[in-house]
Design a protein around this motif. Structure first.
Motif, PDB file in Angstrom:
ATOM      1  N   VAL A 309       0.838  -1.203   0.000  1.00  0.00           N
ATOM      2  CA  VAL A 309       0.000   0.000   0.000  1.00  0.00           C
ATOM      3  C   VAL A 309       0.875   1.256   0.000  1.00  0.00           C
ATOM      4  O   VAL A 309       0.659   2.187  -0.779  1.00  0.00           O
ATOM      5  N   MET A 310       1.883   1.275   0.868  1.00  0.00           N
ATOM      6  CA  MET A 310       2.710   2.464   1.054  1.00  0.00           C
ATOM      7  C   MET A 310       3.539   2.789  -0.180  1.00  0.00           C
ATOM      8  O   MET A 310       3.777   3.961  -0.486  1.00  0.00           O
ATOM      9  N   TYR A 335     -10.489  -5.835   2.784  1.00  0.00           N
ATOM     10  CA  TYR A 335     -10.162  -4.748   3.711  1.00  0.00           C
ATOM     11  C   TYR A 335      -9.719  -3.509   2.936  1.00  0.00           C
ATOM     12  O   TYR A 335     -10.168  -2.386   3.220  1.00  0.00           O
ATOM     13  N   CYS A 336      -8.869  -3.710   1.951  1.00  0.00           N
ATOM     14  CA  CYS A 336      -8.379  -2.589   1.149  1.00  0.00           C
ATOM     15  C   CYS A 336      -9.527  -1.879   0.431  1.00  0.00           C
ATOM     16  O   CYS A 336      -9.622  -0.646   0.452  1.00  0.00           O
ATOM     17  N   LEU A 337     -10.397  -2.654  -0.176  1.00  0.00           N
ATOM     18  CA  LEU A 337     -11.533  -2.050  -0.892  1.00  0.00           C
ATOM     19  C   LEU A 337     -12.472  -1.323   0.066  1.00  0.00           C
ATOM     20  O   LEU A 337     -12.968  -0.234  -0.241  1.00  0.00           O
ATOM     21  N   PRO A 342     -14.619   5.280   0.981  1.00  0.00           N
ATOM     22  CA  PRO A 342     -14.920   6.716   1.141  1.00  0.00           C
ATOM     23  C   PRO A 342     -14.105   7.592   0.204  1.00  0.00           C
ATOM     24  O   PRO A 342     -14.598   8.626  -0.274  1.00  0.00           O
ATOM     25  N   TYR A 343     -12.861   7.200  -0.063  1.00  0.00           N
ATOM     26  CA  TYR A 343     -11.997   8.002  -0.930  1.00  0.00           C
ATOM     27  C   TYR A 343     -12.364   7.824  -2.401  1.00  0.00           C
ATOM     28  O   TYR A 343     -12.180   8.739  -3.206  1.00  0.00           O
ATOM     29  N   LEU A 344     -12.889   6.657  -2.745  1.00  0.00           N
ATOM     30  CA  LEU A 344     -13.406   6.466  -4.100  1.00  0.00           C
ATOM     31  C   LEU A 344     -14.645   7.323  -4.322  1.00  0.00           C
ATOM     32  O   LEU A 344     -14.831   7.921  -5.385  1.00  0.00           O
ATOM     33  N   THR A 345     -15.476   7.417  -3.283  1.00  0.00           N
ATOM     34  CA  THR A 345     -16.705   8.210  -3.380  1.00  0.00           C
ATOM     35  C   THR A 345     -16.413   9.693  -3.541  1.00  0.00           C
ATOM     36  O   THR A 345     -17.066  10.377  -4.345  1.00  0.00           O
ATOM     37  N   ASP A 346     -15.432  10.206  -2.787  1.00  0.00           N
ATOM     38  CA  ASP A 346     -15.187  11.653  -2.856  1.00  0.00           C
ATOM     39  C   ASP A 346     -14.088  12.028  -3.854  1.00  0.00           C
ATOM     40  O   ASP A 346     -13.633  13.174  -3.895  1.00  0.00           O
ATOM     41  N   SER A 371      -2.360   5.664   5.262  1.00  0.00           N
ATOM     42  CA  SER A 371      -2.497   5.242   6.639  1.00  0.00           C
ATOM     43  C   SER A 371      -3.810   4.517   6.865  1.00  0.00           C
ATOM     44  O   SER A 371      -3.866   3.481   7.548  1.00  0.00           O
ATOM     45  N   ASP A 372      -4.880   5.030   6.274  1.00  0.00           N
ATOM     46  CA  ASP A 372      -6.195   4.397   6.458  1.00  0.00           C
ATOM     47  C   ASP A 372      -6.278   3.044   5.770  1.00  0.00           C
ATOM     48  O   ASP A 372      -7.000   2.145   6.240  1.00  0.00           O
ATOM     49  N   LEU A 373      -5.562   2.851   4.665  1.00  0.00           N
ATOM     50  CA  LEU A 373      -5.619   1.588   3.936  1.00  0.00           C
ATOM     51  C   LEU A 373      -4.719   0.512   4.567  1.00  0.00           C
ATOM     52  O   LEU A 373      -4.858  -0.671   4.237  1.00  0.00           O
TER      53      LEU A 373
END
Length: 378
Positions: A309-310, A335-337, A342-346, A371-373
């Protein structure tokens, strides 16, 4: 395929912002080169026979080495690993080291085909504050000298958010960088690392950090100016002309194995990591006694997922989601999806052609998204 990183720790002087391992103990250079070659020979099996695609001399200041030093290292590389498949051989260099004779030596008598030059800024006053050894004119002349010698792949480093940075000064730096017409530009926001002279200056209120709004403006100017000039923003801090990305550094972000030799150098074999001691004398003495001082890290599935992810999300290619599912399992894939939703939505992330990527809006808050992922086991 694999890469080899060679750490050259020697510097004439230390830059006030640098926290990479380096030393001014140039009297140890010959012993160090012998120790380095011994490490290259002793770790032949680390890359499991993978062809070496990239070689990168980083530092420190690798341009402090002379032809004899380089020749010995390249002879060892050719003997032990073979360089027939090598596509990119990079030297990090300081502009003031790149004299006509030195550049001709690099190009005509050694296998270097890429120069990465630490310019940082074209403002002479700021260069003096940073304790850089060159001035703006020397940097510009060094790029021209490399070009005339025949180098067709030149990268320069810039730093923004320097003390007292203004929109005008940063734009001047960017315009000068564009005018040099180099193939690659790396641009990093200044960080005040504890233990550096610059950090001490900050604590003593001799310099001050730029505010967050200014940092965002500087980053926007960076992406806009280089984008208009035809550079591809392929990693958060890296820009290139089409097809001219750093193949070596990209291998780090894509999880390709690499061998790192020298004090503080890190290695990755596709599963685990190890790194050498951050001490020139301990490293040399260890290699001379046949007992390399290093540490290793065990990486469980969650740790490897978090690294993916990083690193992958920093690049324009993003995270290959099907590969993520196969390597880390259905649970971490879901988990990743879920965390990305929320980030895909905005509009800060996009999922396209099977790759999860940051959008331009997302790049500005990329640290928070990564960090959230990341997965934290309860």
């Amino acid at each position: 395929m694999a890469g080899i990183y060679i750490h050259i720790p020697f510097c004439k002087t230390r830059c006030v912002y640098c926290d990479f391992y380096s030393t001014t103990q140039s009297q140890l250079k010959k012993r160090y080169i012998r120790a380095l070659c011994q490490e290259l020979r002793s770790r032949k099996e680390y890359l499991k026979g993978e062809p070496v695609r990239t070689v990168y001399f980083g530092g420190g200041t690798p341009s402090q080495l002379n032809e004899e030093d380089f020749a010995l290292v390249f002879e060892t590389l050719e003997e032990v690993y073979g360089l027939g498949a090598c596509e990119e051989t990079t030297l990090e260099a300081n502009p003031d080291d790149l004299t006509d004779d030195y550049v001709a030596m690099l190009h005509d008598r050694l296998p270097f085909n890429r120069i990465s030059m630490g310019i940082q800024t074209f403002d002479d006053e700021m260069l003096r504050l940073l304790n850089r050894r060159h001035n703006a004119s020397q940097a510009i002349e060094a790029v021209g000298r490399c070009r005339r010698a025949g180098f067709g792949n030149i990268s320069i480093d810039l730093i923004y958010g320097l003390p007292g940075e203004t929109d005008r000064r940063w734009q001047d730096d960017l315009q000068q960088a564009v005018a040099l017409d180099v193939e690659h530009i790396s641009a990093y926001h200044l960080t005040y690392e504890e233990g550096t002279p610059l950090y001490d200056m900050l604590q003593a209120h001799r310099v001050s950090q730029v505010d967050e709004d200014s940092s965002l403006r500087f980053f926007s100017a960076l992406t806009d100016t280089l984008g208009k000039a035809g550079y591809v923003h392929y990693e958060i801090s890296n820009f290139c002309k089409p097809g001219r990305h750093s193949r070596h550094n990209t291998s780090y972000w894509q999880g390709i194995p690499y061998l790192g030799c020298g004090p503080s150098a890190h290695s990755f074999d596709g599963v685990g990591r190890e790194w050498n001691v951050s001490s020139l004398t301990q490293y040399i003495e260890g290699m001379e006694s046949g007992n390399r001082p290093f540490e290793t890290e065990y990486r469980d599935t969650a740790t490897r997922y978090n690294e993916c992810v990083m690193t992958a999300l920093r690049t324009m290619w993003g995270i290959p989601m099907e590969q993520l599912r196969q390597e880390y399992g259905e649970k971490l894939y879901r988990y990743c999806l879920d965390m990305a939703a929320p980030y895909l939505t905005d509009g800060k992330l996009e999922l396209k052609d099977g790759f999860l990527r940051l959008t331009r809006r997302g790049i500005f808050v990329s640290d928070g998204i990564m960090s959230d992922l990341m997965y934290v086991d309860d």
